[in-house]
Design a protein around this motif. Structure first.
Motif, short mmCIF file in Angstrom:
data_model
loop_
_atom_site.label_atom_id
_atom_site.label_comp_id
_atom_site.label_asym_id
_atom_site.label_seq_id
_atom_site.Cartn_x
_atom_site.Cartn_y
_atom_site.Cartn_z
N ILE A 224 39.90 40.33 51.44
CA ILE A 224 38.82 40.76 52.33
C ILE A 224 38.13 39.51 52.86
O ILE A 224 37.71 38.64 52.08
CB ILE A 224 37.80 41.64 51.58
N THR A 225 37.99 39.43 54.18
CA THR A 225 37.40 38.23 54.76
C THR A 225 36.83 38.53 56.14
O THR A 225 36.89 39.67 56.62
CB THR A 225 38.45 37.09 54.82
N ILE B 101 30.18 42.76 47.76
CA ILE B 101 31.44 43.51 47.85
C ILE B 101 32.08 43.62 46.47
O ILE B 101 32.56 44.69 46.07
CB ILE B 101 32.39 42.84 48.85
N SER B 102 32.07 42.52 45.74
CA SER B 102 32.65 42.52 44.40
C SER B 102 31.95 43.53 43.50
O SER B 102 32.60 44.28 42.76
CB SER B 102 32.54 41.11 43.79
N ALA B 103 30.62 43.56 43.57
CA ALA B 103 29.86 44.49 42.73
C ALA B 103 30.18 45.93 43.09
O ALA B 103 30.35 46.79 42.20
CB ALA B 103 28.37 44.22 42.88
N LEU C 43 35.52 51.24 41.59
CA LEU C 43 36.98 51.25 41.42
C LEU C 43 37.41 50.54 40.15
O LEU C 43 38.51 50.00 40.06
CB LEU C 43 37.65 50.59 42.63
N PHE C 44 36.52 50.50 39.16
CA PHE C 44 36.82 49.74 37.95
C PHE C 44 38.15 50.16 37.32
O PHE C 44 38.96 49.33 36.92
CB PHE C 44 35.67 49.91 36.94
N SER C 45 38.37 51.46 37.25
CA SER C 45 39.59 51.94 36.58
C SER C 45 40.85 51.64 37.37
O SER C 45 41.95 51.64 36.81
CB SER C 45 39.48 53.45 36.33
N VAL D 245 37.83 41.17 40.11
CA VAL D 245 37.65 40.79 41.52
C VAL D 245 37.36 39.29 41.55
O VAL D 245 36.51 38.78 40.80
CB VAL D 245 36.50 41.58 42.16
N MET D 246 38.03 38.58 42.43
CA MET D 246 37.86 37.12 42.53
C MET D 246 37.33 36.74 43.91
O MET D 246 37.47 37.50 44.88
CB MET D 246 39.17 36.41 42.25
#
Length: 703
Positions: free
Chosen positions: A585-586, A647-649, A655-657, A663-664
């Motif tokens: 994503i950018t 976005i990472s949070a 979508l944790f599962s 996420v990097m």
């Protein structure tokens, strides 16, 4: 009382005699009634509502009532507008604000001036048939440049749109003496005088800014004296201990501004009969000062002047009793109003329906047809696409104006406005003074007036002096409960270019995403720049449009011109590559660098160009991450609190599962941007650092 009139090298003085007769142009019965109403509201708030904790704070107008009421009585033509500050309730009452709404505002009940969303004395009063009071602001001095923007709009309507209703309309900004030390005041002063605008500064000098005396705000504590030789400015000083002279001065100054004699400033010496707010005990004053000030109470001075000249003592008393009764009844009605609906608090952050100053024509594809058809080049760079879009929208929307530092004859330091002034005239595309506060503040006032202002800030770092205006602009629709909106477009070249440094190469787009109420666009190529800018120019919400300096003429960013009707919706990402391995994503300049990294990686990834960051396309991101299970976010802003963190949070929360790895992120380190090229290249995300993180994400094993 003295009026000075400095024009070029000539100064004349108009001396008003000490008139004994009562000025017949004022309705003195109404003046007396409104003064008692204002005083009664203050007393009830101080003695009843605040002690009972029915209101959270109290800002008294005691001592300021007379001049504000006199001013409001000289205004009221269609197109007249004023900006106010926290002591301006008497002005609002004289302008049409009901007693009930005045109480409802401080009680934070439903309706009122903001439906409980803002401090009760941060007023607004839309009135297209007479005097409009533009949305108040919490910052001292923030009221001046929006009022100047309205004044400049009046000139535009008169001279270029031939709007005869605004022939003698003016704008007024009310402020205290301390506000004359602010950036906003001096910016507005420069704009009003250089443009000779129909504008009046109405400075109520009570000698203090909270506890700081006026001689700390301007030399000798007298802004009128210090500005008496300022070019193109008429200046008046008057002590309201002489009500007849105050009335004459206000009437004369409003008349001079209406008749086209340029801007004016009136300094009214008023007594400080109360503290800054109810929490201010005025312990910094001695007892002698307090007594002396109360002897100058304008309510008593007015009674001494009017009785028996035009009112008997009995008439005065009847007006006072009537005011007290009306105020008491209004309080009861306000207390019967319900609390604001909790379910409505999220309404009106963005456009949901028209208010009086929403331009209903923005949604139309064209307002006017261009007089000529220019065949577009087949392939263009980004800066050309921006210029062509501005040109087309100027040709179809006669109320659109483009301005900023160097955008006129020079065509912009990045050439985005090159040739536009020649084609559309200096009234449509024009240069401004070097004040970002003035650029954005006047844009807000123009938007209130129904124009479509497109303001340029030359570099991201230069937006800092305008931060107060930018933040206030984003909240205006919400905090006025949809009574006002300011759908401006702010173009900001951001990021690195052929050179980089900490003054010109900042990106820092996350600031605007956190500044609620703004739409934020960040195109990576010419086609999206055209479509997103056209959408922004027809939007009913304020938009920050980021133009990345490195992409303005980048070969990678060149695209075919998509046509004069091309619109790109906000909140819709573009999928540039598809695969199963991971999601990248950018946005902005990082799209090209991510594309290079994806090609080197083998292209088995989803590559999403968000294109807009407020709103951002959560659906596209979620769909992709559910498929790939891995997510990498790449941006140019600093790592900590950059938009990638948000976005990472969100991805992790929802979508944790589905995630097969954490996420990097790849971003600029938490450092300023260095000027040395080698240092800069070591910090900015590039193909190598992005590819390295992609490999780490691919090889991650969930132990």
């Amino acid at each position: 009382m003295r009026i000075t009139e400095p024009l070029k090298n000539f100064k004349s003085e108009i001396i008003f005699n000490d008139m004994e007769e009562v000025d017949p142009s004022y309705d003195w019965n109404r003046v007396v009634y409104l003064m008692h109403c204002s005083r009664a509201i203050d007393q009830i708030e101080v003695n009843k509502l605040y002690p009972e904790k029915a209101i959270q704070t109290q800002f008294s107008a005691k001592g300021h009532e007379l001049t504000q009421i006199l001013l409001a009585m000289q205004l009221g033509l269609p197109g007249d507008a004023a900006t106010v500050y926290y002591r301006s309730r008497p002005f609002l009452l004289a302008s049409g604000l009901s007693l009930e709404d005045a109480f409802a505002a401080t009680l934070t009940r439903s309706g009122g001036v903001n439906d409980g969303r803002d401090v009760g004395v941060v007023f607004n009063f839309p009135n297209r048939k007479g005097l409009s009071v533009l949305p108040g602001q919490g910052g001292v001095g923030a009221q001046y440049t929006p009022a100047v923007g309205w004044a400049q709009s009046l000139v535009f309507y008169r001279n270029h749109l031939k709007h005869s209703d605004y022939k003698k309309s003016i704008a007024v900004a009310l402020g205290g003496d301390a506000s004359t030390a602010t950036n906003g005041f001096w910016s507005a002063l420069n704009i009003a005088t250089t443009q000779r605008l129909p504008f009046l500064f109405f400075i109520e000098d009570n000698g203090y800014g909270i506890s700081v005396s006026s001689d700390m705000q301007t030399p000798n504590g007298n802004i009128a004296e210090n500005l008496s030789a300022f070019g193109n400015l008429r200046v008046v000083e008057v002590d309201i201990a002489r009500p007849n002279l105050a009335a004459a001065a206000i009437r004369k100054m409003v008349s001079l501004v209406r008749e086209g004699h340029g801007p004016g400033l009136i300094r009214l010496k008023v007594p400080r009969l109360c503290g800054h707010s109810i929490q201010d005990s005025q312990a910094y004053k001695n007892a002698e000062q307090m007594v002396s000030e109360h002897l100058e109470d304008p309510l008593h001075k007015l009674k001494d002047y009017l009785t028996p000249r035009c009112l008997s003592p009995e008439q005065w008393d009847r007006l006072a009793v009537a005011a007290q009764a009306d105020v008491s009844e209004a309080l009861e009605r306000a207390l019967e109003r319900p609390q604001p609906n909790l379910d409505d608090v999220q309404k009106y952050l963005y456009y949901e329906g028209f208010n009086d100053n929403d331009d209903q024509s923005y949604s139309a594809p064209t307002l006017l047809r261009p007089t000529e058809t220019v065949e577009a080049p087949k392939r263009i760079n980004m800066v050309t696409g921006i210029r062509m879009t501005l040109a087309h929208e100027l040709s179809v929307n006669p109320r659109m104006v483009v301005f900023g530092e160097d955008v006129g004859a020079k065509g912009g330091v990045h050439t985005a406005t090159l040739g536009l002034q020649d084609k559309f005239g200096a009234h449509r595309v024009f240069d401004t003074s070097l004040s970002e506060e003035g650029i954005i503040g006047r844009a807000v006032g123009m938007a209130y007036a129904g124009l479509k202002p497109v303001a340029e800030i030359q570099f991201r770092k230069y937006a800092e002096p305008a931060m107060e205006q930018l933040h206030d602009c984003g909240t205006v629709r919400w905090r006025t409960a949809n009574r006002f909106s300011a759908p401006i477009v702010v173009r900001i070249p951001v990021g690195y270019g052929k050179s980089a440094d900490l003054w010109h190469a900042e990106s820092k787009e996350a600031t605007w995403i956190r500044a609620v109420g703004w739409r934020v666009a960040f195109p990576s190529n010419a086609e999206d720049a055209v479509g997103l800018l056209r959408t922004a120019l027809r939007s009913k919400d304020p938009v920050i449009f980021c133009e990345h300096r490195a992409m303005l003429d980048a070969a990678w960013a060149r695209r075919n011109y998509p046509g004069d009707d091309h619109l790109t919706p906000f909140g819709k990402a573009r999928l540039l590559a598809q695969g199963q391995e991971m999601t990248i994503i950018t946005w902005g300049a990082m799209v090209e660098r991510c594309s290079q990294a994806v090609a080197a990686f083998g292209e088995d990834v989803d590559l999403l160009d968000l294109r807009t960051l407020a709103p951002w396309d959560k659906n596209a991101v979620f769909e992709s991450v559910r498929k790939t299970g891995r997510c990498l976010i790449v941006h140019e802003d600093n790592l900590t609190c950059g938009f990638g963190a948000e976005i990472s949070a969100v991805v992790t929360e929802h979508l944790f599962s589905a995630l097969r790895a954490p996420v990097m992120r790849v971003a600029f380190p938490d450092l300023p941007c260095p000027h040395n090229k080698a240092l800069f290249q070591s910090l900015i995300p590039n193909q190598g650092t992005i590819l390295e993180k992609m490999m780490a994400l691919k090889e991650y094993e969930n132990v």
